[in-house]
Design an enzyme around this catalytic site. Structure first.
Site, PDB file in Angstrom:
ATOM      1  N   ASP A  30       0.882  -1.150   0.171  1.00 12.28           N
ATOM      2  CA  ASP A  30      -0.057  -0.120   0.039  1.00 12.28           C
ATOM      3  C   ASP A  30       0.834   1.209   0.133  1.00 12.28           C
ATOM      4  O   ASP A  30       2.196   1.160   0.224  1.00 12.28           O
ATOM      5  CB  ASP A  30      -0.972  -0.083   1.347  1.00 12.28           C
ATOM      6  CG  ASP A  30      -1.363   1.148   1.703  1.00 12.28           C
ATOM      7  OD1 ASP A  30      -2.298   1.736   0.762  1.00 12.28           O
ATOM      8  OD2 ASP A  30      -1.346   1.983   2.673  1.00 12.28           O
ATOM      9  N   ASP A  32       0.135   5.143   0.817  1.00 13.58           N
ATOM     10  CA  ASP A  32      -0.179   6.133   2.215  1.00 13.58           C
ATOM     11  C   ASP A  32      -0.193   5.550   3.490  1.00 13.58           C
ATOM     12  O   ASP A  32      -0.674   4.632   3.633  1.00 13.58           O
ATOM     13  CB  ASP A  32      -1.547   7.027   2.015  1.00 13.58           C
ATOM     14  CG  ASP A  32      -1.406   7.927   0.804  1.00 13.58           C
ATOM     15  OD1 ASP A  32      -0.836   9.078   0.942  1.00 13.58           O
ATOM     16  OD2 ASP A  32      -1.661   7.433  -0.217  1.00 13.58           O
ATOM     17  N   ASP A 204      -2.238  -0.175   5.562  1.00 11.84           N
ATOM     18  CA  ASP A 204      -2.418   0.276   6.885  1.00 11.84           C
ATOM     19  C   ASP A 204      -4.092   0.769   7.139  1.00 11.84           C
ATOM     20  O   ASP A 204      -4.280   1.139   8.194  1.00 11.84           O
ATOM     21  CB  ASP A 204      -1.681   1.472   7.209  1.00 11.84           C
ATOM     22  CG  ASP A 204      -1.987   2.600   6.451  1.00 11.84           C
ATOM     23  OD1 ASP A 204      -2.098   2.421   5.146  1.00 11.84           O
ATOM     24  OD2 ASP A 204      -2.195   3.778   7.001  1.00 11.84           O
TER      25      ASP A 204
HETATM   26  O1  LIG Z   1      -4.382   3.097  -0.258  1.00 14.20           O
HETATM   27  P1  LIG Z   1      -3.777   4.218   0.075  1.00 14.20           P
HETATM   28  O2  LIG Z   1      -2.457   4.251  -0.743  1.00 14.20           O
HETATM   29  O3  LIG Z   1      -3.281   4.079   1.627  1.00 14.20           O
HETATM   30  O4  LIG Z   1      -4.515   5.422  -0.047  1.00 14.20           O
HETATM   31  C1  LIG Z   1      -5.686   5.761   0.597  1.00 14.20           C
HETATM   32  C2  LIG Z   1      -6.033   7.346   0.655  1.00 14.20           C
HETATM   33  O5  LIG Z   1      -4.484   7.744   1.042  1.00 14.20           O
HETATM   34  C3  LIG Z   1      -4.537   9.126   1.116  1.00 14.20           C
HETATM   35  O6  LIG Z   1      -5.030   9.698   2.426  1.00 14.20           O
HETATM   36  C4  LIG Z   1      -4.330   9.501   3.564  1.00 14.20           C
HETATM   37  O7  LIG Z   1      -3.170  10.036   3.506  1.00 14.20           O
HETATM   38  C5  LIG Z   1      -3.209  11.493   3.467  1.00 14.20           C
HETATM   39  C6  LIG Z   1      -1.466  11.970   3.327  1.00 14.20           C
HETATM   40  O8  LIG Z   1      -0.591  11.231   4.231  1.00 14.20           O
HETATM   41  C7  LIG Z   1      -3.552  11.948   4.759  1.00 14.20           C
HETATM   42  O9  LIG Z   1      -3.636  13.545   4.942  1.00 14.20           O
HETATM   43  C8  LIG Z   1      -5.259  11.461   4.836  1.00 14.20           C
HETATM   44  O10 LIG Z   1      -5.824  11.793   6.095  1.00 14.20           O
HETATM   45  C9  LIG Z   1      -4.972   9.989   4.838  1.00 14.20           C
HETATM   46  O11 LIG Z   1      -6.566   9.475   4.656  1.00 14.20           O
HETATM   47  C10 LIG Z   1      -4.955   9.775  -0.381  1.00 14.20           C
HETATM   48  O12 LIG Z   1      -5.020  11.279  -0.254  1.00 14.20           O
HETATM   49  C11 LIG Z   1      -6.500   9.376  -0.866  1.00 14.20           C
HETATM   50  O13 LIG Z   1      -6.907   9.793  -1.767  1.00 14.20           O
HETATM   51  C12 LIG Z   1      -6.480   7.795  -0.736  1.00 14.20           C
HETATM   52  O14 LIG Z   1      -7.579   7.394  -0.936  1.00 14.20           O
END
Ligand SMILES: O=P(O)(O)OC[C@H]1O[C@H](O[C@H]2O[C@H](CO)[C@@H](O)[C@H](O)[C@H]2O)[C@H](O)[C@@H](O)[C@@H]1O
Length: 214
Positions: A30, A32, A204
């Site tokens: 993954d 983020d 995560d």
């Molecule tokens: O599947 P992932 O790669 O984990 O993506 C899921 C979402 O991740 C991002 O949001 C998350 O990270 C941001 C930056 O650290 C944080 O600000 C936010 O609160 C988290 O939810 C991304 O911006 C989303 O579009 C993804 O869907």
């Protein structure tokens, strides 16, 4: 919210090594929160050069794929490793099911408009999916935001709402998620029916649970 305790893969490293013996390891990662730190601004979620180096090294030994909620181009721009496989929009952007993308654009614009009065909201267009971030929104306003989002979604029966880490994820109601993406990638790699393959998925967020199940 109830705190759930998950076992640590690091504590079970020896067990993982032991069950993977004699099998071909395939890595799914993954983005983020796994490869990058969680930060307030989604556009600033950069991975470190150290992490990039580790992933590069990993991919030299095992086929490695990034499975992200972000759109494929965006996550590729962060990772910048051409040797990896990429599955964006929660796995919807490998082959690109075109259904839903027109809807996503429309709902993105509407959500931008309907939530603009709430300070700190960030609406992100992820091509097949839309993310409404509330990490920087005052907790007192979360109810109002959730109501606005639900109101907009009432007009879109083909879209569903899921929750991630301080983010509301709007996705098409289709039988496709990170778990299905993982199966698809294994199949594309020619490993679908192999007993000697040991896929490892690291993530995560709640949307990663679809992949853990697989
Ligand atoms: O599947 P992932 O790669 O984990 O993506 C899921 C979402 O991740 C991002 O949001 C998350 O990270 C941001 C930056 O650290 C944080 O600000 C936010 O609160 C988290 O939810 C991304 O911006 C989303 O579009 C993804 O869907």
């Amino acid at each position: 919210m109830k705190q759930v305790h998950h076992p640590s893969a690091v504590d079970m490293f020896e067990d993982i090594i032991s069950v993977s013996k004699g099998k071909k390891i395939v890595m799914f990662l993954d983005y983020d929160g796994t490869l990058s730190p969680i930060v307030d601004d989604p556009d600033q979620a950069f991975m470190s050069d150290d992490m990039r180096g580790t992933v590069r090294k990993l991919a030299r030994y095992f086929p490695t794929a990034i499975v992200s909620g972000r759109c494929r181009d965006k996550v590729y721009n962060f990772v910048q490793l051409a040797e990896l496989y990429y599955a964006g929009s929660h796995g919807m952007d490998i082959k690109g099911p075109s259904k839903g993308s027109k809807n996503s654009k429309k709902v993105y614009k509407e959500l931008l408009d309907k939530t603009k009065s709430i300070e700190g909201v960030r609406v992100e267009n992820n091509k097949f999916c839309v993310s409404v971030h509330f990490r920087c929104v005052d907790e007192k306003k979360w109810g109002e935001l959730s109501q606005q989002v639900s109101l907009v979604l009432k007009e879109y029966p083909k879209l569903k709402l899921c929750q991630g880490r301080k983010v509301l994820e709007i996705r098409p109601i289709i039988k496709w998620d990170k778990g299905k993406a993982l199966q698809f990638l294994l199949q594309s790699l020619g490993y679908a029916k192999c007993n000697d393959v040991f896929p490892i998925y690291i993530g995560d967020d709640r949307t990663d649970e679809d992949a853990f199940k697989v």
